[in-house]
Scaffold this active site. Structure first.
Site, mmCIF file in Angstrom:
data_model
loop_
_atom_site.group_PDB
_atom_site.id
_atom_site.type_symbol
_atom_site.label_atom_id
_atom_site.label_comp_id
_atom_site.label_asym_id
_atom_site.label_seq_id
_atom_site.Cartn_x
_atom_site.Cartn_y
_atom_site.Cartn_z
ATOM 1 N N GLY B 201 7.890 -0.599 2.942
ATOM 2 C CA GLY B 201 8.227 -0.922 4.317
ATOM 3 C C GLY B 201 7.541 -2.162 4.843
ATOM 4 N N LEU B 227 15.043 2.604 1.292
ATOM 5 C CA LEU B 227 14.244 1.381 1.406
ATOM 6 C C LEU B 227 13.167 1.270 0.319
ATOM 7 C CD1 LEU B 227 13.757 -1.148 3.206
ATOM 8 C CD2 LEU B 227 12.046 0.207 4.425
ATOM 9 N N ASP B 228 13.168 0.159 -0.402
ATOM 10 C CA ASP B 228 12.129 -0.157 -1.393
ATOM 11 C C ASP B 228 12.010 0.902 -2.485
ATOM 12 O OD1 ASP B 228 11.562 -2.411 0.106
ATOM 13 O OD2 ASP B 228 10.022 -1.416 1.274
ATOM 14 N N ALA B 229 13.087 1.613 -2.745
ATOM 15 C CA ALA B 229 13.039 2.714 -3.708
ATOM 16 C C ALA B 229 13.978 2.517 -4.889
ATOM 17 C CB ALA B 229 13.358 4.030 -3.006
#
Lengths: 285, 285, 285, 285
Positions: B201, B227-229
């Site tokens: 994040g 997100l960001d995964a």
């Protein structure tokens, strides 16, 4: 290595600290071998460490301390002075996995560790022979859910008995009781087998494998009540790929764990680590 | 670099795949320049990539594809064949920060990027001059909470117009809509300025500073709805200490971000990355 | 970044230097932002660097210098004080290869370089457009065996004209004349594309390939009359394998070259590098 | 680790090798666990290694060899097949310094070394107790200028007696006689305490200190008649600074030496290293 005194301090930042301390040292005719400073501009705190050649100080450590105390008082320092001729006394806590224990024992045996391993406390008996070959007392203190309070009471008794300065959790797979974390704050060092804050808790290599990371790591940190959340002393990583199984990650990781722990512990033993809040200042060379 | 075809495939593991594929290639008299295999024993999946010298293949790519299709069918392959003479078309999405964009533009300009930058889409106008000097079309598509759906519709229109193969979020600070993540699955590459899964994040350097980590990193990954995964392609780290402010971490981090993105993107452009579930197989050299 | 003065000195080691200098700084009420010391026990030499907050000094730099001079005299210091508000003036020397030049120009453009690029001098015309886009004067000074003396006379004239503080050989493929090396001692920085002292001279990647090394590197060093033998400021390496051709080593090496040069140059621009004999003390953070 | 056969080969490159070999393996119904290929375009040579699940091969290794021999003949292969169930027999040669020896003994003891340490031969007696604790035969074979031929004759006798496959010079400070280098070509592994080709010969840390390098390293290589010039298997480095004395470089270097040796040796024990001329192909994972 020549004998040195290590004068380590932190205090609110203000003009004149270095001048005062350096002036004091110079007045005694003492020789500074290494000096490190850090000002944390964010919170206005100042950190300093001096190595002073013991042979250049014309009196004993106690007198040095007594003479320095008024300066420390004036600047509201948190401080101490230590003597490299009195190495810290280390208790190694271990379980079944040998790599970190064996590495530290070897470094001690080889004269490479600036501290003294005075006992090993393990919740399994597997590593007894290795420890005893080094002529270090080995204490088997099993831990089960039922016996946990008694076991840690015994561990603390041994730690007191051996006059231990620092406890090293060398892949000791038990969680210390909160009270023990508090009592030994800043004196219990753990090696966690991940690059924290990633993969807190159990089975970090499994977690790393599942996430598909391209580097795995290890973190040497002080133990606090919150699991794997204490001040970090040292970290390192190694590259992995899709071709590595969890078992191979564990194998590669062992090398990172042991060198990261050895480096972090060395910093602690040489009084190079200053804790402030949940972070560290590490005056490495 | 000589022109090559890249035959890339994955399928359930079974005896005889390599023999069949290598036999097929040999029958055409084709020359293998590079070959990579990986068997994921855990889930029984097989991955393979061949680089074949184009000049050694006596017919066109379409014919190669047609001849190979029955083999692919037989082994239930997910597969494709690409041609290094038709480099992938790249859209760079940018915002205000220039370092990743400038680095990729320079590599493209220098002939070092095995792909073609066909347009830049930015939600701010700051980087227009730099882009236009490279004679690449620059499209300013502002994004506000209110205009977000329209803005991304416009972005998608441009992506279609330029026949883009891969979207690179070069420090583009907007979150793509879920539908766009789904539509371009495996074709949107992001650089996140932390060593994921740490510090997901916003403001990862602030998070890193607060936690007191001793290494900071960057992660190049495919974008998914979460997100960001998404699947990680490449990661790297750089050492920091207590002496580094957040601003200095950002500065040091910029170098890691841009090299990690460039490496990860290169792997993608050369068809070295195979996605399986939420992980990647990366056949780097 | 707040404006700072940098007080940098070296002298024979003796008791009382730090006290004297720190005392002097404290007497002026000046605030130390960063302090570094090093004692070279081998040759009995002492090195020190202070960053002092300019706003905390109640007079101008010249007065500071005048007041400090007697102390410097007393301890036989080699010393200077510099002002971060007067960044060093940089001449970039280039040839045809763009990567180091482009990287430094971009850092300067982005405000990331603590110095001022005042001109580019190149023995080929290829990079003119890139330089001029940055609105930096570009001088084409061709060098041939016949014209070499005249060419370097012209280069030196330009360096004087632009009041250059430091010359950076950004993959400039010419060897400076001995007299110029002497005249600009400690002020000419080169990037050599090998991990020195391995692979001195021409075509280091070819040499590395032939030797079969598993890491390639780059070295940022001061130029002296002896080729590739001057004091080393910074080095770095990257892993390679049998799978990398010379051309791929060159590609991978470019990234190491430019980051190593940028880091080394930054140390110089911030007055963090002290030369002693053929070695450096680098007070990095 | 499941039992595997390792089929390792090199030959002049030509179309159809992979197809032929993979076809042969598939015909036996054998399961490939890992496959690596490398084509050296420069000299037209091809290298390949397969790991085959032993349990999937319906006959003994000797039969496998016999069936494969005609293919090897056809392509003029240099080749062999090995069995992970018959680990290589290792002789460790040591002197007085313990770190590499202790590290390898520990890995062997921990089941982490894919080979068998069958004896230690040392020219000093210092490390006897450590070796014997591991229940490994220790032979003290002193070497003086006068006794050198006799000493190495005795060493070779022991190597023959123990049916040694690979000799590891674990900081053995003697130079092997040329005839022994020739007789055991590709079967003697040394760790040199520098990043070769820098600092060949004696006292590399002194040389590194004098040159002022910013990284020190270690090189694991096959021994040839020319000192420190044999094919390199693995290298690594660690960062140092002006603050490190020679003694500290030696301490830091020890960690690099032992991990580099352990990695290189592991590659050899798993038949991942193919020597060609004075270079290696290393099929690491």
């Amino acid at each position: 290595m020549e004998r040195v005194y290590r004068l380590v301090m932190s205090c609110p930042d203000q003009v004149g600290i270095v001048a005062k301390v350096a002036g004091f040292i110079a007045e005694q005719g003492a020789n500074i071998v290494e000096a490190n400073h850090h000002t944390d501009a964010g919170n206005g705190w100042f950190f300093m460490r001096h190595e002073i050649l013991a042979s250049s100080v014309p009196f004993e450590l106690a007198e040095f301390e007594a003479k320095f105390a008024p300066i420390a008082e004036q600047f509201q320092m948190s401080w101490f002075i230590s003597d490299s001729a009195r190495p810290k006394r280390i208790a190694l806590f271990a379980s079944k996995e040998a790599h970190c224990l064996a590495d530290l024992l070897y470094r001690w045996h080889d004269g490479d560790l600036p501290g003294d391993v005075v006992c090993v406390i393990a919740n399994h008996n597997d590593l007894r022979a290795m420890v005893e070959w080094h002529q270090i007392p080995f204490h088997h203190v099993p831990v089960t859910p039922d016996t946990k309070p008694a076991a840690f009471a015994e561990a603390e008794r041994l730690v007191a008995h051996y006059q231990v300065d620092v406890i090293v959790l060398a892949r000791y797979m038990q969680i210390l009781p909160p009270q023990m974390c508090a009592d030994y704050a800043g004196r219990v060092i753990n090696i966690h087998h991940s690059f924290l804050p990633s993969f807190v808790g159990a089975k970090p290599y499994h977690q790393a494998y599942e996430r598909g990371v391209k580097l795995i790591g290890a973190t040497c940190h002080y133990v606090t009540e919150e699991l794997d959340a204490g001040p970090i002393i040292e970290q390192d990583v190694i590259r992995v790929s899709h071709a590595h199984s969890i078992e191979e990650m564990r194998r590669l990781g062992r090398d990172v764990e042991k060198t990261t722990l050895a480096r972090g512990l060395r910093f602690h033993l040489e009084d190079r680590v200053l804790i402030h809040g949940n972070k560290t200042v590490v005056f490495s060379q």
